[in-house]
Design a protein around this motif. Structure first.
Motif, mmCIF file in Angstrom:
data_model
loop_
_atom_site.group_PDB
_atom_site.id
_atom_site.type_symbol
_atom_site.label_atom_id
_atom_site.label_comp_id
_atom_site.label_asym_id
_atom_site.label_seq_id
_atom_site.Cartn_x
_atom_site.Cartn_y
_atom_site.Cartn_z
ATOM 1 N N GLY A 280 0.770 -1.230 0.000
ATOM 2 C CA GLY A 280 0.000 0.000 0.000
ATOM 3 C C GLY A 280 0.801 1.280 0.000
ATOM 4 O O GLY A 280 0.224 2.377 -0.032
ATOM 5 N N GLU A 281 2.128 1.183 0.038
ATOM 6 C CA GLU A 281 2.971 2.383 0.086
ATOM 7 C C GLU A 281 3.929 2.388 -1.101
ATOM 8 O O GLU A 281 4.571 1.376 -1.402
ATOM 9 C CB GLU A 281 3.766 2.403 1.391
ATOM 10 C CG GLU A 281 4.656 3.610 1.546
ATOM 11 C CD GLU A 281 5.424 3.593 2.856
ATOM 12 O OE1 GLU A 281 6.358 4.396 3.006
ATOM 13 O OE2 GLU A 281 5.093 2.755 3.724
ATOM 14 N N GLU A 282 4.037 3.528 -1.788
ATOM 15 C CA GLU A 282 4.937 3.623 -2.931
ATOM 16 C C GLU A 282 6.391 3.693 -2.465
ATOM 17 O O GLU A 282 6.729 4.435 -1.560
ATOM 18 C CB GLU A 282 4.603 4.855 -3.776
ATOM 19 C CG GLU A 282 5.432 4.940 -5.058
ATOM 20 C CD GLU A 282 5.048 6.131 -5.923
ATOM 21 O OE1 GLU A 282 5.855 7.088 -6.003
ATOM 22 O OE2 GLU A 282 3.927 6.109 -6.485
ATOM 23 N N TYR A 283 7.233 2.894 -3.110
ATOM 24 C CA TYR A 283 8.652 2.850 -2.775
ATOM 25 C C TYR A 283 9.487 3.269 -3.979
ATOM 26 O O TYR A 283 9.056 3.128 -5.121
ATOM 27 C CB TYR A 283 9.070 1.427 -2.387
ATOM 28 C CG TYR A 283 8.829 1.055 -0.944
ATOM 29 C CD1 TYR A 283 9.876 0.784 -0.089
ATOM 30 C CD2 TYR A 283 7.529 0.948 -0.439
ATOM 31 C CE1 TYR A 283 9.664 0.425 1.242
ATOM 32 C CE2 TYR A 283 7.299 0.592 0.876
ATOM 33 C CZ TYR A 283 8.374 0.333 1.715
ATOM 34 O OH TYR A 283 8.165 -0.026 3.016
ATOM 35 N N LYS A 284 10.699 3.750 -3.702
ATOM 36 C CA LYS A 284 11.711 3.954 -4.732
ATOM 37 C C LYS A 284 12.682 2.776 -4.630
ATOM 38 O O LYS A 284 13.239 2.532 -3.544
ATOM 39 C CB LYS A 284 12.470 5.269 -4.501
ATOM 40 C CG LYS A 284 11.626 6.518 -4.685
ATOM 41 C CD LYS A 284 11.451 6.863 -6.150
ATOM 42 C CE LYS A 284 10.797 8.230 -6.311
ATOM 43 N NZ LYS A 284 10.613 8.595 -7.739
ATOM 44 N N VAL A 285 12.882 2.053 -5.726
ATOM 45 C CA VAL A 285 13.699 0.844 -5.665
ATOM 46 C C VAL A 285 14.809 0.901 -6.717
ATOM 47 O O VAL A 285 14.745 1.660 -7.687
ATOM 48 C CB VAL A 285 12.845 -0.419 -5.859
ATOM 49 C CG1 VAL A 285 11.809 -0.548 -4.750
ATOM 50 C CG2 VAL A 285 12.147 -0.415 -7.218
ATOM 51 N N SER A 286 15.815 0.040 -6.518
ATOM 52 C CA SER A 286 16.982 0.006 -7.393
ATOM 53 C C SER A 286 16.704 -0.816 -8.652
ATOM 54 O O SER A 286 15.713 -1.550 -8.737
ATOM 55 C CB SER A 286 18.161 -0.616 -6.649
ATOM 56 O OG SER A 286 17.892 -1.988 -6.374
ATOM 57 N N ASP A 287 17.618 -0.737 -9.600
ATOM 58 C CA ASP A 287 17.496 -1.531 -10.821
ATOM 59 C C ASP A 287 17.560 -3.025 -10.510
ATOM 60 O O ASP A 287 16.846 -3.827 -11.127
ATOM 61 C CB ASP A 287 18.603 -1.161 -11.817
ATOM 62 C CG ASP A 287 18.398 0.219 -12.434
ATOM 63 O OD1 ASP A 287 17.266 0.741 -12.353
ATOM 64 O OD2 ASP A 287 19.362 0.759 -12.995
ATOM 65 N N ASP A 288 18.411 -3.399 -9.550
ATOM 66 C CA ASP A 288 18.508 -4.815 -9.169
ATOM 67 C C ASP A 288 17.181 -5.306 -8.593
ATOM 68 O O ASP A 288 16.732 -6.415 -8.896
ATOM 69 C CB ASP A 288 19.623 -5.017 -8.139
ATOM 70 C CG ASP A 288 21.016 -4.918 -8.757
ATOM 71 O OD1 ASP A 288 21.108 -4.993 -10.002
ATOM 72 O OD2 ASP A 288 21.992 -4.763 -7.997
ATOM 73 N N PHE A 289 16.569 -4.471 -7.772
ATOM 74 C CA PHE A 289 15.272 -4.828 -7.189
ATOM 75 C C PHE A 289 14.234 -4.989 -8.293
ATOM 76 O O PHE A 289 13.445 -5.945 -8.282
ATOM 77 C CB PHE A 289 14.821 -3.757 -6.198
ATOM 78 C CG PHE A 289 13.562 -4.101 -5.445
ATOM 79 C CD1 PHE A 289 13.619 -4.560 -4.149
ATOM 80 C CD2 PHE A 289 12.302 -3.958 -6.038
ATOM 81 C CE1 PHE A 289 12.450 -4.885 -3.444
ATOM 82 C CE2 PHE A 289 11.145 -4.275 -5.357
ATOM 83 C CZ PHE A 289 11.223 -4.740 -4.058
ATOM 84 N N ILE A 290 14.226 -4.071 -9.242
ATOM 85 C CA ILE A 290 13.268 -4.138 -10.352
ATOM 86 C C ILE A 290 13.406 -5.460 -11.090
ATOM 87 O O ILE A 290 12.416 -6.136 -11.384
ATOM 88 C CB ILE A 290 13.486 -2.953 -11.323
ATOM 89 C CG1 ILE A 290 13.134 -1.634 -10.640
ATOM 90 C CG2 ILE A 290 12.641 -3.131 -12.593
ATOM 91 C CD1 ILE A 290 13.575 -0.402 -11.433
ATOM 92 N N ALA B 28 4.651 -9.114 -6.155
ATOM 93 C CA ALA B 28 6.018 -9.623 -6.317
ATOM 94 C C ALA B 28 7.016 -8.691 -5.634
ATOM 95 O O ALA B 28 7.959 -9.141 -4.967
ATOM 96 C CB ALA B 28 6.347 -9.778 -7.797
ATOM 97 N N SER B 29 6.812 -7.395 -5.783
ATOM 98 C CA SER B 29 7.695 -6.415 -5.142
ATOM 99 C C SER B 29 7.634 -6.530 -3.620
ATOM 100 O O SER B 29 8.660 -6.457 -2.932
ATOM 101 C CB SER B 29 7.302 -4.997 -5.572
ATOM 102 O OG SER B 29 7.457 -4.822 -6.968
ATOM 103 N N THR B 30 6.435 -6.727 -3.107
ATOM 104 C CA THR B 30 6.268 -6.888 -1.664
ATOM 105 C C THR B 30 6.980 -8.137 -1.168
ATOM 106 O O THR B 30 7.648 -8.120 -0.128
ATOM 107 C CB THR B 30 4.769 -6.946 -1.306
ATOM 108 O OG1 THR B 30 4.136 -5.743 -1.748
ATOM 109 C CG2 THR B 30 4.567 -7.094 0.184
ATOM 110 N N LEU B 31 6.864 -9.226 -1.913
ATOM 111 C CA LEU B 31 7.527 -10.473 -1.533
ATOM 112 C C LEU B 31 9.044 -10.311 -1.513
ATOM 113 O O LEU B 31 9.715 -10.756 -0.576
ATOM 114 C CB LEU B 31 7.129 -11.588 -2.501
ATOM 115 C CG LEU B 31 5.735 -12.180 -2.307
ATOM 116 C CD1 LEU B 31 5.289 -12.934 -3.557
ATOM 117 C CD2 LEU B 31 5.714 -13.113 -1.099
ATOM 118 N N VAL B 32 9.587 -9.687 -2.553
ATOM 119 C CA VAL B 32 11.034 -9.478 -2.599
ATOM 120 C C VAL B 32 11.478 -8.581 -1.445
ATOM 121 O O VAL B 32 12.491 -8.840 -0.774
ATOM 122 C CB VAL B 32 11.453 -8.869 -3.953
ATOM 123 C CG1 VAL B 32 12.941 -8.494 -3.928
ATOM 124 C CG2 VAL B 32 11.187 -9.847 -5.096
#
Length: 267
Positions: free
Chosen positions: A71-81, A98-102
């Motif tokens: 429910g919250e927008e995050y800024k993530v790295s290229d590796d995370f993407i 998937a982003s939440t799981l990682v």
């Protein structure tokens, strides 16, 4: 909108609570705590193993590096993407999920001795297993003469509500959704096997992790078959639901271990 939030050990904790309440009376504060949890998780329990599918809008946000995590927008790295996209593709789930799981799996890397993406796979399937165990404990407890009568009544109430089709917009009632999920998991397992049989460069994770997923999908089908066995044995199904089981058996393979479990349920 489909729910893309996720917390590790949510269903592991619920199954623990259910097990504890099988040993107490209605007056125990554990029962009241369990009722609150069941009320919260009831709609999700009724959805079985249905998770939000891949989403073009969420994919775009992830590729821009701004996924929504619980429910919250995050800024993530290229590796995370890259890890989140790979997980979404492999598990066939929404990119926000998937982003939440990682994101959550980072705290489990040392415990599992695996990278975050692979740890996310294990977390995802461990919670699926706990969810199915929670359903099995709930339905079995709601019909067990060995459980305190008051507690049994609470469990039976929630089991009966989950059996009701009013918890989900789809026309199929819960037993029919169990059958549909058993069929869908077989197709999913075939796709995972195809990955293993294909080019080694196309296997997204360590081979042992992908083989684990294939095995778990087969085990989930068996767990669902045993859940349906308990439902047929201990709860009243309508004629349409029973006919759905019969039709499933008619089209099923004798080599499928699920077929025997469902056949025994009708005896």
């Amino acid at each position: 909108m489909a729910n893309t939030t996720w917390e590790p050990e949510r269903y592991a904790n619920l199954n623990r609570q259910l097990g504890e309440c099988l040993e107490v009376t209605l007056e125990s504060p554990k029962v009241e705590a369990l009722k609150k949890q069941l009320e919260t998780l009831k709609p999700d329990l009724a959805s079985l193993l249905e998770f939000p599918a891949k989403n073009a809008q969420h994919r775009t946000a992830l590729e821009k590096g701004t996924p929504t995590i619980n429910g919250e927008e995050y800024k993530v790295s290229d590796d995370f993407i890259g890890e989140a996209k790979k997980l979404s593709d492999f598990l066939e789930i929404d990119e926000d999920l998937a982003s939440t799981l990682v994101h959550k799996a980072v705290g489990y890397e040392k415990r599992f001795e695996l990278a975050a993406g692979e740890s996310a796979v294990l977390l995802y399937f461990s919670e699926r297993e706990a969810k199915l165990l929670s359903l099995s404990t709930l339905f079995a407890g709601g019909a067990s003469s060995g459980v305190d009568e008051g507690v049994r009544g609470v469990l039976d109430q929630y089991a009966s509500e989950i059996l009701s089709s009013t918890l989900k917009a789809a026309a199929k009632m819960f037993p029919e959704r169990v059958l549909a999920t058993i069929g869908a998991l077989a197709g999913r397992a075939e796709r995972v096997q195809a990955v293993l049989d294909g080019c080694s460069a196309d296997v997204p994770y360590q081979r042992e992790v992908v083989e684990f997923v294939r095995t778990r999908l087969g085990e989930e089908r068996k767990q669902l078959a045993m859940l349906l066995f308990v439902i047929i044995r201990d709860y009243q199904l309508n004629s349409n639901e029973l006919l759905a089981v019969v039709e499933w058996l008619r089209s099923g393979s004798v080599d499928d271990p699920v077929t025997l479990r469902l056949a025994v349920a009708l005896l």
